[in-house]
Design an enzyme around this catalytic site. Structure first.
Site, short mmCIF file in Angstrom:
data_model
loop_
_atom_site.label_atom_id
_atom_site.label_comp_id
_atom_site.label_asym_id
_atom_site.label_seq_id
_atom_site.Cartn_x
_atom_site.Cartn_y
_atom_site.Cartn_z
N HIS A 125 0.69 -1.22 -0.17
CA HIS A 125 -0.04 0.03 -0.03
C HIS A 125 0.87 1.16 -0.08
O HIS A 125 2.00 1.20 0.72
CB HIS A 125 -0.92 -0.29 1.19
CG HIS A 125 -2.03 0.86 1.27
ND1 HIS A 125 -1.88 2.29 1.43
CD2 HIS A 125 -3.30 0.58 0.77
CE1 HIS A 125 -3.05 2.93 1.08
NE2 HIS A 125 -4.10 2.05 0.59
N ASP A 148 -7.96 -5.58 0.22
CA ASP A 148 -8.46 -6.46 -1.02
C ASP A 148 -7.94 -7.87 -0.82
O ASP A 148 -8.37 -8.75 -1.49
CB ASP A 148 -7.94 -5.94 -2.41
CG ASP A 148 -8.42 -4.73 -2.88
OD1 ASP A 148 -9.77 -4.61 -2.70
OD2 ASP A 148 -7.55 -3.81 -3.11
N1 CMC Z 1 3.87 -7.52 -4.72
C1 CMC Z 1 5.54 -7.51 -4.89
N2 CMC Z 1 6.22 -6.45 -4.80
C2 CMC Z 1 5.55 -5.42 -4.49
C3 CMC Z 1 4.11 -5.14 -4.16
C4 CMC Z 1 3.43 -6.32 -4.46
N3 CMC Z 1 2.28 -6.47 -4.20
N4 CMC Z 1 3.80 -4.09 -3.75
C5 CMC Z 1 4.98 -3.13 -3.84
N5 CMC Z 1 5.96 -4.11 -4.17
C6 CMC Z 1 7.45 -3.67 -4.35
C7 CMC Z 1 7.73 -3.00 -5.53
O1 CMC Z 1 7.98 -3.67 -6.38
C8 CMC Z 1 8.90 -1.92 -4.87
O2 CMC Z 1 10.14 -2.82 -4.79
P1 CMC Z 1 11.72 -2.27 -5.16
O3 CMC Z 1 11.83 -1.25 -4.12
O4 CMC Z 1 12.68 -3.34 -5.13
O5 CMC Z 1 11.28 -1.74 -6.63
C9 CMC Z 1 8.71 -1.63 -3.77
O6 CMC Z 1 7.68 -2.77 -3.24
C10 CMC Z 1 7.91 -0.49 -3.32
O7 CMC Z 1 6.68 -0.44 -4.11
P2 CMC Z 1 6.03 0.73 -5.00
O8 CMC Z 1 5.58 0.13 -6.04
O9 CMC Z 1 6.85 1.91 -4.90
O10 CMC Z 1 4.89 1.03 -3.99
P3 CMC Z 1 3.55 2.00 -4.42
O11 CMC Z 1 3.17 2.63 -3.12
O12 CMC Z 1 4.12 2.73 -5.64
O13 CMC Z 1 2.68 0.89 -4.84
C11 CMC Z 1 0.64 -0.50 -4.76
C12 CMC Z 1 1.59 0.72 -4.03
C13 CMC Z 1 -0.78 -0.77 -3.97
C14 CMC Z 1 0.30 -0.11 -6.17
C15 CMC Z 1 1.38 -1.79 -4.85
O14 CMC Z 1 1.93 -2.12 -3.51
C16 CMC Z 1 0.97 -2.95 -5.42
O15 CMC Z 1 0.83 -3.03 -6.82
N6 CMC Z 1 0.12 -3.72 -4.90
C17 CMC Z 1 -0.68 -4.89 -5.58
C18 CMC Z 1 -1.88 -4.39 -5.83
C19 CMC Z 1 -2.95 -4.20 -4.78
O16 CMC Z 1 -3.12 -5.05 -4.07
N7 CMC Z 1 -3.57 -2.99 -4.70
C20 CMC Z 1 -4.61 -2.66 -3.96
C21 CMC Z 1 -4.24 -1.69 -3.13
S1 CMC Z 1 -5.16 -1.40 -1.61
C22 CMC Z 1 -6.80 -0.94 -2.15
C23 CMC Z 1 -6.86 0.33 -3.06
O17 CMC Z 1 -6.19 1.20 -3.14
O18 CMC Z 1 -7.78 0.11 -4.10
#
Ligand code: CMC
Length: 422
Positions: free
Chosen positions: A307, A364
């Site tokens: 998140h 989720d």
């Molecule tokens: N699986 C694997 N790696 C992950 C995940 C994940 N679900 N989430 C983050 N990471 C890794 C990401 O690859 C990055 O790694 P590195 O530093 O090596 O490059 C690190 O963690 C930081 O992540 P980020 O992409 O900078 O985080 P963000 O704040 O931009 O993204 C997110 C947040 C929710 C989009 C992401 O965690 C994600 O894609 N999660 C899976 C999809 C999901 O469950 N979404 C629902 C979110 S909650 C409800 C809502 O908002 O609707």
């Protein structure tokens, strides 16, 4: 509130002072709106990772401590003692309704729960197999052609009716879309049923197989909807505030919010979690899936994990996990995907990759398993999220129009070709 504290910045050879704003929970922000005027510089914050786009008094999230409160009330308390309709009122109007006010609000929702009859024919023209989220955003947008225009110049009374219409008809549309997809006659809302009971009845009642409304199902649906009802400046809410700032019609604005929510990184994740759990079950190996997740050349994510704001347990996930377990037990439902989910969670929380990045289950991760138990088809999981988020979007839209907000118009840093001639 502005404080006496100032932030000093050395930029372009001069020192400037910037006001510091503090929120009621002590969050601090440097006010940047005059920064370009003062210095000629803009701030660059890709994906708005560190930018507060507004001041809001609706929802408080503390991502480090795993706190979520609506209008000051912890969600843990709201799910115990309130219904979704109470919470919808709270978000939109700022306080929980008194019994008298609740009666009026429920009545308003009830009398606005019918969709314009002509809109029913829309469903006939939409291709079978269309994703329900696309159907929903189309239908909500279509409200703008059936009902009078509502924007910030509208009278309070019109905004009040449109609010009720949106909260109420989205539920009717969702259920109609489902009935249409399975080729059954639609079921109309009933005045004698509560919001959640009505939804379940519209989804599952049939002329040949009457639906028995279970109190447990109604209760858990209330819990789920309350937990999804608002989450401050997430992608869809920011979309609503941004589009609304151009003085767009409310229905079109909400339709855009629904489109934003449909993305797999946002609300669309709940459907993808279940698909992922099924893949893991089929492959018979969590490790194998984790290998793909950890490979930066592979786009696979652990859906329902991570998140932008929460760097600890998402409080919503905690509640849903507990409720999911209780509900499935009570209903005598043995869903093998719940066991897979538990194992995936345990494995991830003990795996350095996820621990190092503070990746925990989000809202989720377990919600889809509850929806499955309620009989809701997988392609409608995100529609459930939209239905729940309606009061939040409307509350933000109303807050925004009450603030004389300027149109949202960020800057960019141009990195294209410099002038050239034909
Ligand atoms: N699986 C694997 N790696 C992950 C995940 C994940 N679900 N989430 C983050 N990471 C890794 C990401 O690859 C990055 O790694 P590195 O530093 O090596 O490059 C690190 O963690 C930081 O992540 P980020 O992409 O900078 O985080 P963000 O704040 O931009 O993204 C997110 C947040 C929710 C989009 C992401 O965690 C994600 O894609 N999660 C899976 C999809 C999901 O469950 N979404 C629902 C979110 S909650 C409800 C809502 O908002 O609707």
């Amino acid at each position: 509130m502005e404080t006496t504290e100032k932030a000093k910045l050395y930029v372009g050879g001069k020192e400037i002072e910037l006001p510091v704003i503090v929120g009621t929970e002590g969050e601090k922000a440097i006010e940047m709106s005059q920064f370009r005027k003062q210095t000629g510089y803009v701030t660059l914050d890709r994906s708005l990772m560190n930018t507060a786009v507004c001041q809001s008094s609706i929802t408080f999230v503390d991502g480090e401590r795993g706190i979520l409160r609506y209008r000051g009330y912890p969600v843990e308390e709201l799910v115990k003692s309130n219904s979704f309709v109470d919470v919808a009122y709270l978000l939109v109007h700022g306080d929980l309704p008194t019994p008298e006010i609740k009666k009026d609000f429920s009545h308003l929702l009830n009398i606005n729960s019918l969709m314009h009859e002509d809109m029913r024919h829309f469903f006939d023209r939409l291709p079978r197999g269309a994703h329900p989220m696309h159907i929903l955003s189309t239908m909500i947008n279509a409200l703008a052609v059936f009902y009078p225009n509502v924007d910030q110049l509208s009278m309070d009374e019109d905004i009040k009716i449109s609010t009720a219409r949106l909260i109420s008809t989205v539920r009717t549309m969702a259920a109609f879309a489902y009935k249409k997809s399975i080729g059954e006659p639609v079921v109309y809302p009933r005045i004698d049923l509560s919001y959640c009971a009505n939804f379940l009845n519209m989804m599952f009642d049939s002329p040949v197989l009457p639906y028995r409304i279970s109190e447990d199902a109604v209760r858990i649906l209330n819990v789920l909807l309350i937990l999804h009802a608002d989450h401050e400046q997430n992608c869809s809410t920011t979309t609503v505030r941004t589009i609304g700032s151009a003085q767009v019609n409310l229905y079109a604005t909400i339709s855009a919010g629904i489109s934003a929510l449909s993305g797999p990184l946002h609300g669309g994740a709940n459907q993808q979690v279940v698909e992922m759990l099924r893949t893991i079950e089929r492959e018979g190996s969590i490790e194998k899936y984790f290998e793909r997740v950890k490979n930066h050349n592979d786009p696979t994510k652990l859906m329902g994990f991570g998140h932008r704001v929460y760097k600890t347990f998402d409080p919503r996930a905690k509640i849903i996990k507990e409720e999911c377990h209780k509900f499935l037990n009570k209903m005598n439902i043995n869903d093998p995907l719940l066991e897979v989910a538990r194992e995936v969670e345990k494995a991830a929380l003990n795996d350095e990759y996820f621990v190092k990045r503070n990746l925990y289950p989000n809202v989720d991760f377990y919600s889809g398993i509850v929806y499955r138990a309620l009989g809701i088809p997988e392609n409608m999981f995100t529609v459930m999220f939209a239905l729940a988020r309606l009061p939040g979007w409307i509350a933000h839209w109303r807050e925004m129009i009450g603030m004389e907000t300027k149109i949202v118009r960020p800057r960019q840093i141009y990195v294209g070709k410099t002038i050239r001639h034909t």
